[in-house]
Design a protein around this motif. Structure first.
Motif, PDB file in Angstrom:
ATOM      1  N   GLN A 327     -17.372  16.138   4.112  1.00 55.98           N
ATOM      2  CA  GLN A 327     -17.037  16.144   5.533  1.00 55.98           C
ATOM      3  C   GLN A 327     -15.679  15.487   5.777  1.00 55.98           C
ATOM      4  OE1 GLN A 327     -18.939  17.846   7.788  1.00 55.98           O
ATOM      5  NE2 GLN A 327     -17.149  17.563   9.101  1.00 55.98           N
ATOM      6  N   GLN A 328     -15.345  14.476   4.993  1.00 56.77           N
ATOM      7  CA  GLN A 328     -14.033  13.850   5.134  1.00 56.77           C
ATOM      8  C   GLN A 328     -12.925  14.872   4.917  1.00 56.77           C
ATOM      9  OE1 GLN A 328     -13.031  10.891   2.177  1.00 56.77           O
ATOM     10  NE2 GLN A 328     -11.087  10.364   3.155  1.00 56.77           N
ATOM     11  N   GLY A 329     -13.069  15.672   3.857  1.00 59.04           N
ATOM     12  CA  GLY A 329     -12.066  16.691   3.596  1.00 59.04           C
ATOM     13  C   GLY A 329     -11.964  17.697   4.723  1.00 59.04           C
ATOM     14  N   VAL A 330     -13.113  18.151   5.227  1.00 61.16           N
ATOM     15  CA  VAL A 330     -13.113  19.124   6.324  1.00 61.16           C
ATOM     16  C   VAL A 330     -12.458  18.530   7.569  1.00 61.16           C
ATOM     17  CG1 VAL A 330     -14.585  20.443   7.899  1.00 61.16           C
ATOM     18  CG2 VAL A 330     -15.113  20.372   5.447  1.00 61.16           C
ATOM     19  N   ASP A 331     -12.788  17.288   7.885  1.00 66.47           N
ATOM     20  CA  ASP A 331     -12.213  16.646   9.074  1.00 66.47           C
ATOM     21  C   ASP A 331     -10.692  16.556   8.968  1.00 66.47           C
ATOM     22  OD1 ASP A 331     -14.763  16.337  10.077  1.00 66.47           O
ATOM     23  OD2 ASP A 331     -14.933  14.209   9.497  1.00 66.47           O
ATOM     24  N   GLN A 332     -10.181  16.389   7.760  1.00 63.79           N
ATOM     25  CA  GLN A 332      -8.741  16.157   7.590  1.00 63.79           C
ATOM     26  C   GLN A 332      -7.934  17.441   7.506  1.00 63.79           C
ATOM     27  OE1 GLN A 332      -8.926  11.691   5.578  1.00 63.79           O
ATOM     28  NE2 GLN A 332      -8.379  13.412   4.274  1.00 63.79           N
ATOM     29  N   ALA A 351     -18.929  20.397   6.202  1.00 69.79           N
ATOM     30  CA  ALA A 351     -18.796  20.401   4.746  1.00 69.79           C
ATOM     31  C   ALA A 351     -19.519  21.613   4.172  1.00 69.79           C
ATOM     32  CB  ALA A 351     -19.367  19.118   4.166  1.00 69.79           C
ATOM     33  N   GLY A 352     -18.841  22.314   3.296  1.00 69.93           N
ATOM     34  CA  GLY A 352     -19.437  23.476   2.655  1.00 69.93           C
ATOM     35  C   GLY A 352     -19.202  24.783   3.354  1.00 69.93           C
ATOM     36  N   ASP A 353     -18.633  24.765   4.567  1.00 69.73           N
ATOM     37  CA  ASP A 353     -18.335  26.022   5.250  1.00 69.73           C
ATOM     38  C   ASP A 353     -17.293  26.823   4.461  1.00 69.73           C
ATOM     39  OD1 ASP A 353     -20.027  25.398   7.311  1.00 69.73           O
ATOM     40  OD2 ASP A 353     -18.459  24.965   8.783  1.00 69.73           O
ATOM     41  N   ASN A 354     -17.491  28.138   4.447  1.00 67.26           N
ATOM     42  CA  ASN A 354     -16.519  29.069   3.862  1.00 67.26           C
ATOM     43  C   ASN A 354     -16.349  28.901   2.351  1.00 67.26           C
ATOM     44  OD1 ASN A 354     -15.916  29.950   6.545  1.00 67.26           O
ATOM     45  ND2 ASN A 354     -14.538  28.186   6.752  1.00 67.26           N
ATOM     46  N   LEU A 363     -17.735  23.031  -7.237  1.00 71.01           N
ATOM     47  CA  LEU A 363     -17.180  22.615  -5.952  1.00 71.01           C
ATOM     48  C   LEU A 363     -17.373  21.127  -5.689  1.00 71.01           C
ATOM     49  CD1 LEU A 363     -18.272  25.703  -3.834  1.00 71.01           C
ATOM     50  CD2 LEU A 363     -15.976  25.170  -4.679  1.00 71.01           C
ATOM     51  N   ASP A 364     -18.281  20.478  -6.418  1.00 70.38           N
ATOM     52  CA  ASP A 364     -18.451  19.036  -6.284  1.00 70.38           C
ATOM     53  C   ASP A 364     -17.576  18.265  -7.266  1.00 70.38           C
ATOM     54  OD1 ASP A 364     -19.748  19.727  -8.611  1.00 70.38           O
ATOM     55  OD2 ASP A 364     -21.570  18.565  -8.198  1.00 70.38           O
ATOM     56  N   ASN A 365     -16.598  18.939  -7.871  1.00 68.16           N
ATOM     57  CA  ASN A 365     -15.656  18.292  -8.776  1.00 68.16           C
ATOM     58  C   ASN A 365     -15.003  17.098  -8.073  1.00 68.16           C
ATOM     59  OD1 ASN A 365     -13.800  18.242 -11.149  1.00 68.16           O
ATOM     60  ND2 ASN A 365     -12.281  18.765  -9.595  1.00 68.16           N
ATOM     61  N   PRO A 366     -14.988  15.905  -8.692  1.00 69.68           N
ATOM     62  CA  PRO A 366     -14.453  14.718  -8.014  1.00 69.68           C
ATOM     63  C   PRO A 366     -13.014  14.917  -7.544  1.00 69.68           C
ATOM     64  CG  PRO A 366     -15.623  14.085 -10.011  1.00 69.68           C
ATOM     65  CD  PRO A 366     -15.524  15.585 -10.031  1.00 69.68           C
ATOM     66  N   SER A 367     -12.736  14.449  -6.332  1.00 72.94           N
ATOM     67  CA  SER A 367     -11.413  14.682  -5.749  1.00 72.94           C
ATOM     68  C   SER A 367     -10.306  13.971  -6.504  1.00 72.94           C
ATOM     69  CB  SER A 367     -11.405  14.228  -4.291  1.00 72.94           C
ATOM     70  OG  SER A 367     -11.727  12.850  -4.191  1.00 72.94           O
ATOM     71  N   LEU A 368     -10.611  12.881  -7.198  1.00 69.95           N
ATOM     72  CA  LEU A 368      -9.592  12.137  -7.939  1.00 69.95           C
ATOM     73  C   LEU A 368      -9.424  12.622  -9.369  1.00 69.95           C
ATOM     74  CD1 LEU A 368     -10.349   8.499  -6.685  1.00 69.95           C
ATOM     75  CD2 LEU A 368      -8.405   9.946  -6.070  1.00 69.95           C
TER      76      LEU A 368
END
Length: 424
Positions: A327-332, A351-354, A363-368
């Motif tokens: 959700q943080q990613g989607v919000d940003q 989160a998870g849309d599209n 898709l759950d690959n860590p962002s860092l």
């Protein structure tokens, strides 16, 4: 009559047979690929197919000279003290093939975890006198060494011309020059991948990953550049996949049409909020279409104090596609004064849309995570919602091509899907 013909055929057969027996047996001479040790200094001419060139000092192509590197050649930067730079004052044509790419690399023993971000050789640094640069089917890895007072780039006033700066993998500066970088891979680079300050440019069908430690954009474009940037996959750049700026006060406004790129995990490793996918600033004229953003830190972002070219109709944004696992990613990537909304963009709220339905990517690959898995596939599965969302009506800069080294290179046509890859 038949008997006579038969006798003649027998005679011919005997003659031919005798001739074959008398002929010497010719054994083909196999010439092994060249291996050159301790290469450095001025270079020009041709580095031959399949050859190995071990670089132990700085390289330079002098003004008015050219170097062509043929398919399958391996260029090994093998001095950890010198960390050679490749200065191009003339022209460089690196012509690999899909099956036999040219490699700019380091000894295999150096490819260990502590060197994940390179810093083992300099990079290709072109002077304002360099007219043409082609990198076709090239692998460039483990570059981005830091400059010193004795670095050729510092002495010649190239790139940032100061000691203590990590150099990009590729730097080009001639506003009247031509650059083609296609079908190539840049990985394990300490700083920017491609840093351009001039030229007519095509950057297409490349893969860039594991790039940038404390900063660094995968593709950094300044004033003086007119570029089509298309069908590139960029994974986990420290900051942006594309930084687009008209900074530099050169006589040609930076004008970039970037389309059908796939950008994944961008920007999370940089502690500041400088960017996180594509950054536009300082009067750049930018057209961005059909780009697929997956799990990036931000959407297309502008410098609100020093914006892109906002003259009506000059900068355009359309048909870009966003996916966020968190959700943080989607919000940003929701549109704000900083985050640019485009026409016909696909932007979800949750989160998870599209889900773009990549063939093989968690898709759950860590962002860092900056480590690229070559088994991943960012092609789209049949039925992906990213299919059919592309815009094909815009005009790219070099649809008719630019001629470099006597060869016509054309920017690829846009696709009806978004991102760099369609279906299998």
């Amino acid at each position: 009559m038949k008997k006579a013909i038969f006798s003649a055929l027998v005679l011919v057969s005997v003659i031919v047979g005798c001739k074959k027996m008398d002929d010497p047996v010719v054994t083909p001479v196999v010439v092994p690929p060249v291996v050159q040790e301790n290469v450095g200094g001025d270079v020009s001419g041709v580095w031959t197919k399949g050859g190995t060139y071990k670089i132990t000092n700085h390289l330079q192509i002098s003004e008015g000279k050219s170097l062509t590197i043929q398919e399958g050649a391996t260029v090994i930067f093998s001095d950890s003290t010198v960390k050679p730079e490749f200065i191009v004052k003339g022209n460089l044509y690196v012509l690999g093939t899909d099956q036999n790419p040219v490699k700019f690399t380091v000894p295999d023993a150096w490819k260990v975890a502590r060197n994940e971000f390179g810093n083992l050789w300099g990079g290709i640094i072109a002077s304002p006198k360099s007219e043409e640069l082609v990198l076709k089917n090239v692998i460039m890895e483990y570059g981005g060494a830091v400059t010193t007072e004795s670095s050729p780039s510092v002495k010649a006033g190239l790139y940032k011309a100061v000691a203590g700066s990590h150099v990009p993998a590729v730097n080009f500066t001639n506003v009247n020059g031509k650059v083609v970088i296609i079908n190539s891979r840049l990985n394990n680079q300490n700083e920017d991948g491609i840093y351009l300050e001039g030229g007519k440019v095509i950057i297409a069908n490349n893969v860039i990953y594991t790039q940038g430690v404390s900063g660094g954009d995968a593709i950094n474009i300044k004033s003086g550049v007119q570029a089509d940037v298309a069908y590139n996959l960029v994974y986990s750049p420290n900051t942006n996949a594309l930084k687009l700026s008209n900074a530099g006060d050169r006589p040609v406004q930076a004008y970039v049409i970037a389309y059908n790129n796939t950008i994944v995990n961008a920007g999370w490793r940089r502690p500041s909020i400088k960017g996180g996918s594509i950054w536009v600033e300082a009067g750049v004229r930018a057209e961005l279409y059909n780009n697929l953003f997956a799990n990036d830190r931000f959407g297309i972002k502008r410098d609100t104090k020093l914006t892109e070219d906002q003259v009506q109709g000059r900068s355009k944004f359309a048909n870009n596609y966003y996916y966020g696992y968190t959700q943080q990613g989607v919000d940003q990537f929701q549109p704000t004064a900083e985050i640019i909304a485009g026409t016909n963009d696909v932007i979800g709220k949750k989160a998870g849309d599209n889900d773009p339905k990549f063939v093989n990517f968690p898709l759950d690959n860590p962002s860092l995570n900056q480590t690229f898995n070559t088994a991943w596939s960012f092609k789209l599965q049949a039925g992906s919602p990213a299919l059919g969302k592309g815009n094909t009506t815009f005009t790219r800069l070099f649809a008719d091509g630019i001629t470099v080294g006597g060869v016509l290179y054309q920017s690829p046509a846009p696709a009806t899907y978004v991102g760099a890859y369609g279906t299998n």
